[in-house]
Enzyme design. Sequence first.
Site, PDB file in Angstrom:
ATOM      1  N   ARG A   1     -27.733 -13.581 -14.614  1.00 32.02           N
ATOM      2  CA  ARG A   1     -28.533 -14.162 -13.428  1.00 32.02           C
ATOM      3  C   ARG A   1     -30.002 -13.345 -13.456  1.00 32.02           C
ATOM      4  NH1 ARG A   1     -26.726 -13.838  -7.296  1.00 32.02           N
ATOM      5  NH2 ARG A   1     -27.828 -11.856  -7.368  1.00 32.02           N
TER       6      ARG A   1
ATOM      7  N   ARG B   1     -34.501 -11.510 -11.080  1.00 27.52           N
ATOM      8  CA  ARG B   1     -34.393 -10.979  -9.685  1.00 27.52           C
ATOM      9  C   ARG B   1     -34.595  -9.383  -9.851  1.00 27.52           C
ATOM     10  NH1 ARG B   1     -30.510 -13.891  -6.410  1.00 27.52           N
ATOM     11  NH2 ARG B   1     -29.953 -11.938  -5.386  1.00 27.52           N
TER      12      ARG B   1
ATOM     13  N   ARG C   1     -23.559  -2.739  -5.397  1.00 25.79           N
ATOM     14  CA  ARG C   1     -23.393  -4.224  -4.612  1.00 25.79           C
ATOM     15  C   ARG C   1     -21.712  -4.375  -4.643  1.00 25.79           C
ATOM     16  NH1 ARG C   1     -27.465  -6.704  -6.759  1.00 25.79           N
ATOM     17  NH2 ARG C   1     -29.096  -6.488  -5.145  1.00 25.79           N
TER      18      ARG C   1
END
Length: 192
Positions: free
Chosen positions: A129, A135, A146
């Site tokens: 991603r 990002r 995370r």
Amino acid sequence: MPLNVLLLGPQGAGKGTQAKRISQEYGIPHIASGEILRAEMAAETELGRRVKDVYERGDLVSDDLMIELIRTRLEQPDTESGFVLDGFPRTTVQAEALDAMLGELGRSFSVVFVLQIPDEVAFERLRRRSGLEGREDDTDDAISRRLENYHRETEPLIEHYRVRGSVVTIHGDRSENEVFAEIQSALEQVPA
């Protein structure tokens, strides 16, 4: 009766993708805490500036701030027929505050979906991603932090909601359509 759905699971489990599909299929708004935060940061609001540093480190935004954001969103008229919440709550404190807030608004969750996925699959999906979306918050270190935060802070919420009797576990490491089909069949069991 409104359809109020909560999606839990680690980053990369497909919560956002499935939440969007539930939103479209059932005509209820998708409330994504990450998108709300990113919008605030992009608009450079006072709130956006307060969360930017925390967010970019991969740390969790304060409970008070998140509750304030979510309450404001749930008070919008488009949530009357229900909503699908994704990315919040992430801690037991947030879950308790959310339960209290929903109680004040005369609401509760119809169903809580837990998308389960192995860490290594989550890591690979997030890395992919990052490449696709560019990002900046998806560095290897931030991804690891995370996932650690998820196991330490968010995983206990599964039990928090299970005792309330509304948890459905979904194996998220299959195709998007297979996962959605399982979600749909569970939603058909929800009392209308």
